[in-house]
Design an enzyme around this catalytic site. Structure first.
Site, PDB file in Angstrom:
ATOM      1  N   SER A  62      -3.424   7.161  18.629  1.00  0.00           N
ATOM      2  CA  SER A  62      -2.249   7.741  18.268  1.00  0.00           C
ATOM      3  C   SER A  62      -1.804   9.264  18.097  1.00  0.00           C
ATOM      4  CB  SER A  62      -2.363   7.805  16.195  1.00  0.00           C
ATOM      5  OG  SER A  62      -2.522   6.611  16.090  1.00  0.00           O
TER       6      SER A  62
HETATM    7  N1  SAH Z   1      -6.377   3.999  15.339  1.00  0.00           N
HETATM    8  C1  SAH Z   1      -6.411   4.033  16.496  1.00  0.00           C
HETATM    9  C2  SAH Z   1      -5.027   3.713  16.862  1.00  0.00           C
HETATM   10  C3  SAH Z   1      -5.028   2.329  17.586  1.00  0.00           C
HETATM   11  S1  SAH Z   1      -3.681   1.605  17.965  1.00  0.00           S
HETATM   12  C4  SAH Z   1      -7.015   4.817  17.521  1.00  0.00           C
HETATM   13  O1  SAH Z   1      -7.212   6.005  16.652  1.00  0.00           O
HETATM   14  O2  SAH Z   1      -6.693   5.099  18.358  1.00  0.00           O
HETATM   15  C5  SAH Z   1      -3.416   0.170  16.639  1.00  0.00           C
HETATM   16  C6  SAH Z   1      -4.191  -1.274  17.130  1.00  0.00           C
HETATM   17  O3  SAH Z   1      -3.765  -2.113  16.221  1.00  0.00           O
HETATM   18  C7  SAH Z   1      -4.538  -1.546  18.481  1.00  0.00           C
HETATM   19  O4  SAH Z   1      -5.026  -1.076  18.542  1.00  0.00           O
HETATM   20  C8  SAH Z   1      -3.954  -3.307  18.416  1.00  0.00           C
HETATM   21  O5  SAH Z   1      -4.347  -4.225  18.421  1.00  0.00           O
HETATM   22  C9  SAH Z   1      -4.942  -3.185  16.065  1.00  0.00           C
HETATM   23  N2  SAH Z   1      -3.980  -4.160  15.601  1.00  0.00           N
HETATM   24  C10 SAH Z   1      -2.821  -4.436  15.973  1.00  0.00           C
HETATM   25  N3  SAH Z   1      -2.852  -5.293  15.081  1.00  0.00           N
HETATM   26  C11 SAH Z   1      -3.315  -5.624  14.669  1.00  0.00           C
HETATM   27  C12 SAH Z   1      -4.765  -6.488  13.299  1.00  0.00           C
HETATM   28  N4  SAH Z   1      -3.599  -7.497  12.116  1.00  0.00           N
HETATM   29  N5  SAH Z   1      -5.450  -6.914  12.636  1.00  0.00           N
HETATM   30  C13 SAH Z   1      -6.035  -5.660  12.975  1.00  0.00           C
HETATM   31  N6  SAH Z   1      -5.453  -4.732  14.191  1.00  0.00           N
HETATM   32  C14 SAH Z   1      -4.139  -4.618  15.133  1.00  0.00           C
END
Ligand code: SAH
Length: 208
Positions: A62
């Site tokens: 993000s």
């Molecule tokens: N907080 C992260 C943002 C990652 S983007 C950072 O600082 O880098 C969102 C993430 O959510 C992705 O890695 C994706 O694989 C994960 N995601 C999507 N659906 C999910 C689910 N049902 N359970 C757990 N993680 C999930």
């Protein structure tokens, strides 16, 4: 200490402050956490720009301002228990751990989970607890949480998110259609009622 990263990091924090983030705990954590370690090596030079970056597997880390906005909206005290859905790179997890929170984070993509877990351990974030799994079910074992943050967007709020929220606890979550824009909500538990506040429009990857 990697001093070459101090200037871009300070500039990132100055911009976030200028955009209205006031929580000293949040700003200090963003000054401390080495964001360049959470992005792919070839993108390190732009790790401190105020925009999201790809981290592989179709996912993104993000934008710093959004990380700050969501973290501030959680209004946490050091020692609070926080649940994060979507570990991704582990950057948001590191910010929360740096602030002194006990963080429980869930990631569904095995490779991202492994990389984030190893990096958080290498950087010494013992308060970050990583689990591979589906965030839709939350993490019942450590509930209730003072804060819950989703960094991927569901179409509707998963029941576990509100069920695992402590009395007075805050849930910060983008909700909306896949591929489009979503609304960032802050939901506060007040007894049986859930108080909602609209924090604005955002664009997140979907919670699958
Ligand atoms: N907080 C992260 C943002 C990652 S983007 C950072 O600082 O880098 C969102 C993430 O959510 C992705 O890695 C994706 O694989 C994960 N995601 C999507 N659906 C999910 C689910 N049902 N359970 C757990 N993680 C999930």
């Amino acid at each position: 200490m990697d001093t070459t990263e101090d200037l871009p990091k300070s500039q990132m924090v100055a911009l976030i402050r200028q955009r209205g983030i006031r929580d000293a705990l949040v700003l200090n954590a963003m000054q401390q956490v080495p964001r360049h370690r959470f992005v792919p090596e070839e993108l390190r030079w732009e790790a401190y720009g105020d925009y999201p970056l790809p981290i592989g597997h179709g996912q993104t880390i993000s934008q710093p301002y959004i990380v700050a906005l969501m973290t501030e909206a959680l209004t946490l005290q050091p020692g609070d228990k926080v649940l994060e859905l979507g570990t991704g790179s582990g950057y948001q997890t590191a910010i929360l751990a740096e602030m002194g929170m006990e963080v429980y984070t869930i990631e569904i993509v095995p490779a991202l989970h492994e990389t984030a877990r190893a990096l958080l351990a290498e950087l010494g974030y013992a308060r970050a607890h990583c689990r591979l799994g589906d965030g839709n079910a939350g993490w019942q074992e450590y509930a209730p949480y003072a804060g819950i943050i989703a960094t991927a967007a569901p179409a509707t709020i998963p029941a576990a998110c509100t069920e695992q929220l402590a009395e007075g606890g805050r849930l910060v979550i983008p909700v909306g259609p896949r591929g489009g824009y979503q609304t960032l909500w802050r939901i506060t538990r007040r007894g049986k009622t859930l108080q909602r506040e609209d924090l604005g429009g955002v664009a997140f990857v979907p919670l699958v």
